[in-house]
Design an enzyme around this catalytic site. Sequence first.
Site, short mmCIF file in Angstrom:
data_model
loop_
_atom_site.label_atom_id
_atom_site.label_comp_id
_atom_site.label_asym_id
_atom_site.label_seq_id
_atom_site.Cartn_x
_atom_site.Cartn_y
_atom_site.Cartn_z
N LYS A 108 0.81 -1.23 0.00
CA LYS A 108 0.00 0.00 0.00
C LYS A 108 0.84 1.28 0.00
O LYS A 108 0.40 2.31 -0.50
CB LYS A 108 -0.94 0.01 1.21
CG LYS A 108 -2.01 -1.04 1.11
CD LYS A 108 -2.97 -0.97 2.26
CE LYS A 108 -3.95 -2.12 2.14
NZ LYS A 108 -5.17 -1.94 2.91
N ASP B 215 -9.85 2.58 2.28
CA ASP B 215 -9.86 1.96 3.61
C ASP B 215 -10.44 2.92 4.66
O ASP B 215 -11.12 2.49 5.59
CB ASP B 215 -8.44 1.56 4.03
CG ASP B 215 -7.95 0.31 3.33
OD1 ASP B 215 -8.78 -0.51 2.90
OD2 ASP B 215 -6.71 0.15 3.22
N LEU C 135 -8.80 -5.91 11.67
CA LEU C 135 -9.00 -5.68 10.24
C LEU C 135 -9.08 -7.00 9.47
O LEU C 135 -9.58 -7.05 8.36
CB LEU C 135 -7.86 -4.82 9.67
CG LEU C 135 -8.14 -3.32 9.53
CD1 LEU C 135 -8.71 -2.71 10.79
CD2 LEU C 135 -6.90 -2.56 9.10
O1 SKM Z 1 -7.67 -2.36 1.35
C1 SKM Z 1 -8.18 -3.66 1.19
C2 SKM Z 1 -7.90 -4.17 -0.21
O2 SKM Z 1 -8.52 -3.30 -1.14
C3 SKM Z 1 -8.45 -5.58 -0.39
C4 SKM Z 1 -8.19 -6.47 0.76
C5 SKM Z 1 -8.36 -7.91 0.59
O3 SKM Z 1 -8.78 -8.35 -0.47
O4 SKM Z 1 -8.07 -8.66 1.55
C6 SKM Z 1 -7.87 -5.99 2.00
C7 SKM Z 1 -7.56 -4.57 2.25
O5 SKM Z 1 -6.17 -4.39 2.26
#
Ligand code: SKM
Length: 242
Positions: A64, A100, A202
């Site tokens: 990122k 995000d 997350l």
């Molecule tokens: O920010 C998101 C990303 O766009 C997609 C993602 C995923 O597919 O696990 C997780 C996050 O990092």
Amino acid sequence: MTTYGLIGKNIDYSFSKSYFNTKFHNEAIKAKYINYDIDDIKEIKQIVNNSIELAGLNVTIPYKEKVIPYLDEIDSQAERIGAVNTIKIENKKLIGYNTDVFGFTKSIFSLIAPNHEAALILGTGGAAKAIRHALVSMGYHINLVSRDKEKGDYTYEELTSDIIKNHQLIVNCTPLGTHPDVNQFPPIPFEFIDERHLLYDLIYNPSITNFLAQGKEKGAQIINGEQMLIAQAEKAWEIWNE
Ligand code: SKM
């Protein structure tokens, strides 16, 4: 066929591919979403050059921040955050965004309690940067926890009973506990967690990580990353179609 995809490393656990391909099927959208599991972010150049139909990308751990030098333009919020998770591709021009912040804010809004003043963010990577930005905008006082003494406000070993008590919200932004390494977790002192805490992970695969399970055992409220994943994906879809 219009193509979208996810750039990351070891991304078999990700739900994005099935989320978008199910959406495309259900809404009769002629598009496909594929995983680009790469070892080095410089491979993004080849990916973009080799696929004329590529219209958008999501970016996940560990790229990122590293993806930013490869962009032609960056949206002002993503630039302030210093992390990009969504790229719109127009005539091979790459424009970076961060969805995000939107996804996290939407998912946590109804859970914020009046006693919430401070948050501990576990991790200091691209996801942590977005969460920090979102929480500061919501009025939280923030402290970062890192294994690396130089990067955070505290190391895990420095987390005392008072520090844990004074931070009602604790957000795991590290990948520790992501499938298949489900036994891992950020080593906070769980003995100081109680029912006044909200633990946010997350991670969404598995749906209940070790971090969340230990918090729940202590009476804390818990939430995983699934609602955030859906909200950030829908925001990305909006950007790709603007
Ligand atoms: O920010 C998101 C990303 O766009 C997609 C993602 C995923 O597919 O696990 C997780 C996050 O990092």
